[in-house]
Design an enzyme around this catalytic site. Structure first.
Site, PDB file in Angstrom:
ATOM      1  N   SER A 156     -17.941 -42.368 -27.779  1.00 28.22           N
ATOM      2  CA  SER A 156     -16.737 -43.211 -27.769  1.00 28.22           C
ATOM      3  C   SER A 156     -17.182 -44.672 -27.897  1.00 28.22           C
ATOM      4  CB  SER A 156     -16.009 -43.034 -26.430  1.00 28.22           C
ATOM      5  OG  SER A 156     -15.037 -44.032 -26.246  1.00 28.22           O
ATOM      6  N   TYR A 169     -15.380 -41.995 -16.924  1.00 31.67           N
ATOM      7  CA  TYR A 169     -15.455 -41.721 -18.375  1.00 31.67           C
ATOM      8  C   TYR A 169     -16.470 -42.661 -19.039  1.00 31.67           C
ATOM      9  CZ  TYR A 169     -13.711 -41.030 -23.185  1.00 31.67           C
ATOM     10  OH  TYR A 169     -13.594 -40.752 -24.525  1.00 31.67           O
TER      11      TYR A 169
HETATM   12  N1  LIG Z   1      -8.812 -39.375 -28.834  1.00 33.62           N
HETATM   13  C1  LIG Z   1      -9.502 -40.507 -28.715  1.00 33.62           C
HETATM   14  O1  LIG Z   1      -8.957 -41.607 -28.827  1.00 33.62           O
HETATM   15  C2  LIG Z   1     -10.994 -40.463 -28.453  1.00 33.62           C
HETATM   16  C3  LIG Z   1     -11.701 -41.663 -28.602  1.00 33.62           C
HETATM   17  C4  LIG Z   1     -13.067 -41.671 -28.369  1.00 33.62           C
HETATM   18  C5  LIG Z   1     -13.705 -40.497 -28.010  1.00 33.62           C
HETATM   19  N2  LIG Z   1     -13.000 -39.335 -27.877  1.00 33.62           N
HETATM   20  C6  LIG Z   1     -13.743 -38.143 -27.492  1.00 33.62           C
HETATM   21  O2  LIG Z   1     -13.482 -37.107 -28.413  1.00 33.62           O
HETATM   22  C7  LIG Z   1     -13.672 -35.843 -27.782  1.00 33.62           C
HETATM   23  C8  LIG Z   1     -12.470 -34.962 -28.089  1.00 33.62           C
HETATM   24  O3  LIG Z   1     -11.296 -35.528 -27.499  1.00 33.62           O
HETATM   25  P1  LIG Z   1      -9.829 -35.378 -28.115  1.00 33.62           P
HETATM   26  O4  LIG Z   1      -9.284 -36.731 -28.284  1.00 33.62           O
HETATM   27  O5  LIG Z   1      -9.836 -34.444 -29.273  1.00 33.62           O
HETATM   28  O6  LIG Z   1      -9.052 -34.746 -26.888  1.00 33.62           O
HETATM   29  P2  LIG Z   1      -8.625 -33.238 -26.560  1.00 33.62           P
HETATM   30  O7  LIG Z   1      -8.176 -33.277 -25.153  1.00 33.62           O
HETATM   31  O8  LIG Z   1      -7.721 -32.693 -27.598  1.00 33.62           O
HETATM   32  O9  LIG Z   1     -10.026 -32.462 -26.687  1.00 33.62           O
HETATM   33  C9  LIG Z   1     -10.893 -32.235 -25.653  1.00 33.62           C
HETATM   34  C10 LIG Z   1     -11.293 -30.765 -25.742  1.00 33.62           C
HETATM   35  O10 LIG Z   1     -12.321 -30.502 -24.782  1.00 33.62           O
HETATM   36  C11 LIG Z   1     -12.003 -29.270 -24.174  1.00 33.62           C
HETATM   37  N3  LIG Z   1     -12.667 -29.183 -22.869  1.00 33.62           N
HETATM   38  C12 LIG Z   1     -12.454 -29.949 -21.772  1.00 33.62           C
HETATM   39  N4  LIG Z   1     -13.234 -29.520 -20.764  1.00 33.62           N
HETATM   40  C13 LIG Z   1     -13.967 -28.486 -21.238  1.00 33.62           C
HETATM   41  C14 LIG Z   1     -14.947 -27.641 -20.695  1.00 33.62           C
HETATM   42  N5  LIG Z   1     -15.323 -27.758 -19.411  1.00 33.62           N
HETATM   43  N6  LIG Z   1     -15.500 -26.675 -21.474  1.00 33.62           N
HETATM   44  C15 LIG Z   1     -15.104 -26.534 -22.765  1.00 33.62           C
HETATM   45  N7  LIG Z   1     -14.173 -27.315 -23.343  1.00 33.62           N
HETATM   46  C16 LIG Z   1     -13.608 -28.261 -22.588  1.00 33.62           C
HETATM   47  C17 LIG Z   1     -10.484 -29.281 -24.042  1.00 33.62           C
HETATM   48  O11 LIG Z   1      -9.989 -27.975 -23.795  1.00 33.62           O
HETATM   49  C18 LIG Z   1     -10.099 -29.838 -25.402  1.00 33.62           C
HETATM   50  O12 LIG Z   1     -10.054 -28.801 -26.366  1.00 33.62           O
HETATM   51  C19 LIG Z   1     -13.866 -36.136 -26.288  1.00 33.62           C
HETATM   52  O13 LIG Z   1     -15.244 -36.076 -25.973  1.00 33.62           O
HETATM   53  C20 LIG Z   1     -13.350 -37.558 -26.139  1.00 33.62           C
HETATM   54  O14 LIG Z   1     -13.958 -38.241 -25.084  1.00 33.62           O
HETATM   55  C21 LIG Z   1     -11.650 -39.292 -28.086  1.00 33.62           C
END
Ligand SMILES: NC(=O)c1ccc[n+]([C@@H]2O[C@H](COP(=O)([O-])OP(=O)(O)OC[C@H]3O[C@@H](n4cnc5c(N)ncnc54)[C@H](O)[C@@H]3O)[C@@H](O)[C@H]2O)c1
Length: 268
Positions: A156, A169
């Site tokens: 991130s 986080y």
């Molecule tokens: N959306 C944003 O703005 C953003 C920005 C920067 C980084 N990210 C990162 O991107 C990644 C994906 O996030 P997203 O935005 O798609 O959100 P999201 O909530 O859709 O995806 C997160 C996924 O991780 C899974 N998960 C959580 N805990 C778990 C575990 N213990 N075992 C297996 N799976 C697990 C959830 O079920 C979900 O499918 C994350 O690491 C997040 O920190 C997201």
């Protein structure tokens, strides 16, 4: 040495032909887009998920419809036995592991003043401990089979940027920053590269509160030089590139896909 374009003459759908990938948290948001991208580029993909098996089945069906290969494994990345079972499932079904995408992530939106030990453990166990041991198990498999491999971690902008009231986080993503730099150096002699992809704000369910509030969304868009949030597919495209032979010289670093926000704003 003569320069050779490793992708020259290859159809897009065969950029990752013969490669086996695992994507954690692969049935929603950015992870789902990564699964789709890797499958479209010809990889066989193992979709790790924690909940919602129906979404995983839909994704498998969608990939199968155009001749792609994938299957789902329910595994909690904060549990080491689940991580081992996940990697073993890929090797048993597809014979090897070439690309490990550590995408699963959680947040608690708690400040340093009110974060409980449970909040802390929840975030750190998924976002950092899970990624550390996933990297270790994946690298062991890649080294034992030979030919190198790729570990791609979805970090991130908050691996560098503070985000008040999201301390655990930021801590986890900051830890991922050094994990990738150190593991990338340590694993380089084995041909295993380790790279972070650092998204800015992406339109996924994690950001529903902002996206459903027109004022907050306008404020966010105004802070982003490109003027909008990313779509998950724009992050997945970076992962597709990093998984391909075209990215053979990139390791121990972070590729940011943030619409320019880190260069223009003091923080969110
Ligand atoms: N959306 C944003 O703005 C953003 C920005 C920067 C980084 N990210 C990162 O991107 C990644 C994906 O996030 P997203 O935005 O798609 O959100 P999201 O909530 O859709 O995806 C997160 C996924 O991780 C899974 N998960 C959580 N805990 C778990 C575990 N213990 N075992 C297996 N799976 C697990 C959830 O079920 C979900 O499918 C994350 O690491 C997040 O920190 C997201």
């Amino acid at each position: 040495m003569t320069a050779v374009n490793p992708l020259a003459g290859k159809a897009l759908s065969s950029f990752l032909a013969g490669k086996v990938a695992i994507v954690t948290g692969g049935n929603s948001g950015i992870g789902k887009a990564i699964v789709e991208q890797l499958a479209q580029l010809g990889a066989k993909v193992v979709i790790d998920y924690r909940s919602n098996p129906e979404a995983t089945e839909d994704l498998e069906e969608q990939i199968g419809a155009y001749g792609g290969c994938s299957f789902g494994v329910q595994a909690d990345v904060s549990k080491l036995e689940d991580l081992q079972r996940l990697i073993q499932a890929a090797v048993t079904r597809y014979g090897r592991l070439d690309v490990m995408v550590n995408n699963a992530g959680v947040e608690t939106r708690t400040s340093i003043l009110d974060t409980t030990p449970e909040d802390y453990d929840k975030v750190l166990n998924v976002n950092l401990r899970g990624v550390f041991f996933s990297t270790q198990y994946a690298a062991r498999q890649m080294i034992s089979q030979g030919g190198g491999g790729r570990v791609i971690n979805i970090s991130s902008v908050h691996e560098d940027w503070p985000m008040p009231n999201n301390t655990p986080y930021c801590l986890s993503k900051g830890g991922m920053r050094m994990l990738t730099r150190t593991a990338g150096v340590e694993l380089a002699p084995h041909g295993v590269t380790v790279v972070n992809v650092g998204p800015g704000a992406v339109a996924t369910p994690i950001n529903d509160a902002t996206m459903n509030d027109p004022k907050l969304l306008a404020q966010l868009n105004a802070a982003i030089p490109l003027g909008r949030m990313a779509q998950p597919e724009e992050i997945a495209a970076v992962v597709g590139f990093l998984a391909s032979d075209a990215a053979s010289y990139i390791t121990a670093t972070t590729i940011f896909a943030d619409g320019g926000i880190m260069q223009s704003s003091p923080g969110l």
